[in-house]
Design an enzyme around this catalytic site. Structure first.
Site, PDB file in Angstrom:
ATOM      1  N   GLU A   6      32.610 -28.924  -6.180  1.00 12.98           N
ATOM      2  CA  GLU A   6      34.003 -28.586  -5.838  1.00 12.98           C
ATOM      3  C   GLU A   6      34.763 -28.161  -7.088  1.00 12.98           C
ATOM      4  OE1 GLU A   6      36.320 -27.784  -4.070  1.00 12.98           O
ATOM      5  OE2 GLU A   6      36.593 -28.962  -2.262  1.00 12.98           O
ATOM      6  N   ASP A  40      42.248 -33.048  -4.634  1.00  7.67           N
ATOM      7  CA  ASP A  40      43.678 -33.353  -4.670  1.00  7.67           C
ATOM      8  C   ASP A  40      43.911 -34.582  -3.783  1.00  7.67           C
ATOM      9  OD1 ASP A  40      46.399 -32.735  -5.214  1.00  7.67           O
ATOM     10  OD2 ASP A  40      46.569 -31.574  -3.396  1.00  7.67           O
TER      11      ASP A  40
HETATM   12  P1  5GP Z   1      42.648 -31.754  -0.791  1.00 10.16           P
HETATM   13  O1  5GP Z   1      42.116 -31.761   0.612  1.00 10.16           O
HETATM   14  O2  5GP Z   1      41.827 -32.555  -1.761  1.00 10.16           O
HETATM   15  O3  5GP Z   1      44.115 -32.141  -0.827  1.00 10.16           O
HETATM   16  O4  5GP Z   1      42.672 -30.244  -1.230  1.00 10.16           O
HETATM   17  C1  5GP Z   1      41.675 -29.669  -1.973  1.00 10.16           C
HETATM   18  C2  5GP Z   1      41.886 -28.174  -2.040  1.00 10.16           C
HETATM   19  O5  5GP Z   1      43.256 -27.836  -2.266  1.00 10.16           O
HETATM   20  C3  5GP Z   1      41.118 -27.607  -3.220  1.00 10.16           C
HETATM   21  O6  5GP Z   1      39.789 -27.285  -2.882  1.00 10.16           O
HETATM   22  C4  5GP Z   1      41.955 -26.389  -3.566  1.00 10.16           C
HETATM   23  O7  5GP Z   1      41.576 -25.313  -2.758  1.00 10.16           O
HETATM   24  C5  5GP Z   1      43.370 -26.791  -3.189  1.00 10.16           C
HETATM   25  N1  5GP Z   1      44.106 -27.277  -4.374  1.00 10.16           N
HETATM   26  C6  5GP Z   1      44.511 -28.540  -4.639  1.00 10.16           C
HETATM   27  N2  5GP Z   1      45.171 -28.612  -5.800  1.00 10.16           N
HETATM   28  C7  5GP Z   1      45.171 -27.361  -6.314  1.00 10.16           C
HETATM   29  C8  5GP Z   1      45.689 -26.795  -7.541  1.00 10.16           C
HETATM   30  O8  5GP Z   1      46.287 -27.434  -8.417  1.00 10.16           O
HETATM   31  N3  5GP Z   1      45.481 -25.451  -7.707  1.00 10.16           N
HETATM   32  C9  5GP Z   1      44.840 -24.685  -6.789  1.00 10.16           C
HETATM   33  N4  5GP Z   1      44.696 -23.394  -7.068  1.00 10.16           N
HETATM   34  N5  5GP Z   1      44.337 -25.197  -5.634  1.00 10.16           N
HETATM   35  C10 5GP Z   1      44.507 -26.512  -5.411  1.00 10.16           C
END
Ligand code: 5GP
Length: 189
Positions: free
Chosen positions: A108, A112
Site C-alpha cells: 500500500e 489513513d
Molecule cells: P483509509 O481507508 O486508510 O482512510 O484510506 C486510504 C486511502 O486514502 C489511501 O490508499 C489513499 O488513496 C487515500 N489517502 C489517505 N491519506 C492520503 C494522503 O495524505 N494523500 C493522498 N494522496 N491520499 C491519501
C-alpha cells in the site's frame, strides 16, 4: 529547500514542503526489502499492489527483493469524501491470481483511517492464503479508526495530506520523486 531541484518545474511552485526526499525513500525500501528477504527466506511471496498509489512502492520494492516473488494488482474505490474514506469499498479490479495457499503481501501507499485496508484484508483472508501481511510506505497513526496489523511500515507521517511517489491530488503529482505537501492555494483555498 535544496531537494526542490528534483521536482519538475511544472509542479515546483505548488509544493509547500518536502517531508521525505527520494534518497530517504530509496534507503528505507532497501531496508524493508532486506527484512522481507529474511522473513520469507526459502519461500516465495505474491506482492499485491493496491492501485493506483502503490505503483512506485511496488516497482522499487519488487526490484530489490532477492527471494522469488510475483506481482499482482487490485484497484478499489472507497466511498466517502475526497479526503476521508467511509470503509465501504468497491473492487474495481480484482486479482488475476488465485491466492489460496500463497504467501501474500499487500503493498500500500498510505494507511489513513485503515478502513480500506481492513476491508481488503477481510476480503483476501476469505480466499485462504497461507499468510497475509501488509506493507505500507506511509502511515498516519493518529487517524486510525481500526486496529490493523501493518507488518512493514516505511514512515509515519503527521495528519497532513501528502502527494508524490504514487500519491495524487486530483490525479496530479503522482510522478514526484519525493513525498510532499501542497500549498493551501492549490486546493482552491
Ligand atoms: P483509509 O481507508 O486508510 O482512510 O484510506 C486510504 C486511502 O486514502 C489511501 O490508499 C489513499 O488513496 C487515500 N489517502 C489517505 N491519506 C492520503 C494522503 O495524505 N494523500 C493522498 N494522496 N491520499 C491519501
Amino acid at each position: 529547500m535544496a531537494e526542490l531541484a528534483s521536482v519538475p518545474n511544472v509542479h515546483r511552485d505548488d509544493i509547500e514542503d518536502i517531508l521525505i526526499d527520494a534518497d530517504r525513500l530509496e534507503s528505507r525500501l532497501v531496508e524493508l526489502a532486506g527484512r522481507i528477504d529474511e522473513d520469507y527466506a526459502g519461500r516465495e511471496v505474491l506482492l499485491v499492489g493496491v492501485l493506483k498509489g502503490a505503483f512506485f512502492v511496488m516497482a522499487d520494492l519488487a526490484r530489490r527483493l532477492t527471494i522469488r516473488s510475483q506481482v499482482d494488482f487490485m484497484a478499489c474505490s472507497s466511498y466517502g469524501s475526497a479526503t476521508s474514506s467511509s470503509g465501504v469499498v468497491r473492487i474495481l479490479k480484482d486479482l488475476d491470481t488465485d491466492i489460496e495457499g500463497r504467501d501474500v503481501l499487500i503493498v500500500e501507499d498510505i494507511v489513513d483511517s485503515g478502513l480500506t485496508l481492513d476491508y481488503l484484508m477481510k476480503n483476501l483472508r476469505s480466499r485462504r492464503p497461507a499468510s497475509l501481511e501488509i506493507l505500507s510506505l506511509l502511515t498516519k497513526p493518529t487517524r486510525r479508526e481500526v486496529d490493523l496489523p501493518i507488518r512493514y511500515v516505511g514512515f509515519e507521517v503527521p495528519d497532513v495530506f501528502v502527494v508524490g511517489y504514487g500519491l495524487d491530488y486530483a490525479e496530479n503529482y503522482r510522478g514526484l520523486p519525493c513525498i510532499a505537501t501542497l500549498k493551501p492555494e492549490v486546493y482552491g483555498g
